[in-house]
Design a protein around this motif. Structure first.
Motif, short mmCIF file in Angstrom:
data_model
loop_
_atom_site.label_atom_id
_atom_site.label_comp_id
_atom_site.label_asym_id
_atom_site.label_seq_id
_atom_site.Cartn_x
_atom_site.Cartn_y
_atom_site.Cartn_z
N ASN A 20 0.82 -1.21 0.00
CA ASN A 20 0.00 0.00 0.00
C ASN A 20 0.85 1.25 0.00
N GLN A 21 2.11 1.13 -0.36
CA GLN A 21 3.01 2.26 -0.30
C GLN A 21 3.96 2.22 -1.49
N LEU A 22 4.31 3.41 -1.99
CA LEU A 22 5.24 3.49 -3.11
C LEU A 22 6.15 4.69 -2.88
N ILE A 23 7.44 4.49 -3.01
CA ILE A 23 8.41 5.57 -2.86
C ILE A 23 8.65 6.17 -4.25
N ILE A 24 8.37 7.47 -4.39
CA ILE A 24 8.51 8.16 -5.67
C ILE A 24 9.81 8.96 -5.65
N THR A 25 10.64 8.79 -6.68
CA THR A 25 11.91 9.53 -6.77
C THR A 25 11.98 10.44 -7.99
N LYS A 26 10.97 10.36 -8.88
CA LYS A 26 10.96 11.27 -10.03
C LYS A 26 9.53 11.49 -10.49
N GLN A 27 9.30 12.65 -11.01
CA GLN A 27 8.03 12.98 -11.64
C GLN A 27 8.35 13.43 -13.07
N LYS A 28 7.58 12.91 -14.00
CA LYS A 28 7.84 13.22 -15.40
C LYS A 28 6.53 13.50 -16.10
N VAL A 29 6.53 14.50 -16.98
CA VAL A 29 5.37 14.82 -17.80
C VAL A 29 5.82 14.72 -19.25
N LEU A 30 5.09 13.92 -20.03
CA LEU A 30 5.38 13.73 -21.45
C LEU A 30 4.19 14.21 -22.25
N VAL A 31 4.46 14.99 -23.29
CA VAL A 31 3.41 15.46 -24.18
C VAL A 31 3.76 15.00 -25.58
N PHE A 66 3.47 19.57 -8.18
CA PHE A 66 4.70 20.08 -8.74
C PHE A 66 4.40 21.10 -9.82
N GLN A 67 5.27 22.10 -9.87
CA GLN A 67 5.15 23.14 -10.88
C GLN A 67 6.20 22.90 -11.96
N ILE A 68 5.77 23.08 -13.17
CA ILE A 68 6.65 22.84 -14.30
C ILE A 68 6.91 24.18 -15.00
N PRO A 69 8.15 24.62 -15.01
CA PRO A 69 8.46 25.82 -15.79
C PRO A 69 8.28 25.48 -17.28
N VAL A 70 7.33 26.13 -17.92
CA VAL A 70 7.01 25.82 -19.32
C VAL A 70 8.25 25.99 -20.20
N LYS A 71 9.12 26.92 -19.85
CA LYS A 71 10.34 27.13 -20.64
C LYS A 71 11.34 25.98 -20.47
N ASN A 72 11.09 25.07 -19.54
CA ASN A 72 11.99 23.94 -19.36
C ASN A 72 11.54 22.69 -20.11
N PHE A 73 10.40 22.75 -20.78
CA PHE A 73 10.00 21.62 -21.62
C PHE A 73 10.98 21.51 -22.77
N SER A 74 11.34 20.29 -23.10
CA SER A 74 12.26 20.05 -24.20
C SER A 74 11.57 19.16 -25.23
N CYS A 75 11.68 19.55 -26.49
CA CYS A 75 11.04 18.79 -27.56
C CYS A 75 12.07 18.18 -28.51
N GLY A 76 13.34 18.26 -28.17
CA GLY A 76 14.37 17.63 -28.99
C GLY A 76 14.82 18.43 -30.20
N ASN A 77 14.12 19.49 -30.53
CA ASN A 77 14.44 20.33 -31.68
C ASN A 77 14.11 21.76 -31.27
N PHE A 78 15.05 22.68 -31.45
CA PHE A 78 14.83 24.03 -30.93
C PHE A 78 13.65 24.75 -31.59
N VAL A 98 0.71 20.77 -11.71
CA VAL A 98 0.11 19.44 -11.71
C VAL A 98 -0.09 19.03 -10.25
N VAL A 99 -1.31 18.61 -9.92
CA VAL A 99 -1.62 18.14 -8.58
C VAL A 99 -2.21 16.73 -8.71
N VAL A 100 -1.63 15.79 -7.98
CA VAL A 100 -2.10 14.41 -7.98
C VAL A 100 -2.45 14.06 -6.54
#
Length: 174
Positions: A20-31, A66-78, A98-100
């Motif tokens: 009933n427990q999970l240790i979270i060490t990273k949060q990732k958002v993919l679009v 967690f708050q995501i700085p929109v300018k920190n999203f990376s799409c692999g191509n400038f 994002v709130v979970v």
């Protein structure tokens, strides 16, 4: 008597009890988005922030925010990254939030309440199913530009256009 002791030790062993427990060490958002030329992927990841999730806990439920700085999203191509940030109005709305919360397990499946605040719009997903993946939990949903009151971008007089659908994935990793 030995069988009874063995049976009791198996029931109360950590491997037998429900986790009933999970240790979270990273949060990732993919679009993931789609254009007339193919698809594009943008992501943002937070590493090193450790948190513990409890499922079906009584009393106060854990909230992951967690708050995501929109300018920190990376799409692999400038160029795509620049268009993505511009479409999400990064100058006007520099952060996506994002709130979970309300993690619960029903019939072996994990659900949560996901709230996304993006470009000044708050979207609520009260029963998002999280899939158990090898490195944690993954929740997937489909957004569109209309939900965010945005217009899909196009370039070169409409020769390159972005489809209305965006696939969003939130990963809570271990």
């Amino acid at each position: 008597m030995h069988i009874l002791i063995l049976w009791i030790s198996l029931i109360f062993s950590p491997g037998f009890q429900e986790r009933n427990q999970l240790i979270i060490t990273k949060q990732k958002v993919l679009v993931q988005g789609y254009t007339s030329l193919g698809k594009f992927n943008c992501d943002f990841e937070i590493l090193g922030k450790v948190d513990t999730l409890n499922f079906n806990s009584r009393g106060t439920q854990k909230i992951m925010e967690f708050q995501i700085p929109v300018k920190n999203f990376s799409c692999g191509n400038f160029l795509i990254t620049s268009d993505f940030r511009s479409t999400l109005k990064a100058d006007e709305y520099p952060y996506a939030k994002v709130v979970v919360k309300n993690f619960r397990e029903k019939s072996g499946k994990i659900f949560c309440h996901l709230s996304v605040n993006l470009v000044g719009k708050r979207l609520e997903f009260p029963d998002l199913m999280l899939e158990k993946v090898p490195d944690g939990l993954s929740g997937k949903l489909i957004l569109n530009f209309q939900m965010l009151e945005l217009t899909p971008p196009n370039k070169f007089g409409g020769l390159v256009s972005v489809e209305d659908q965006l696939d969003l994935e939130v990963v809570l990793g271990i």
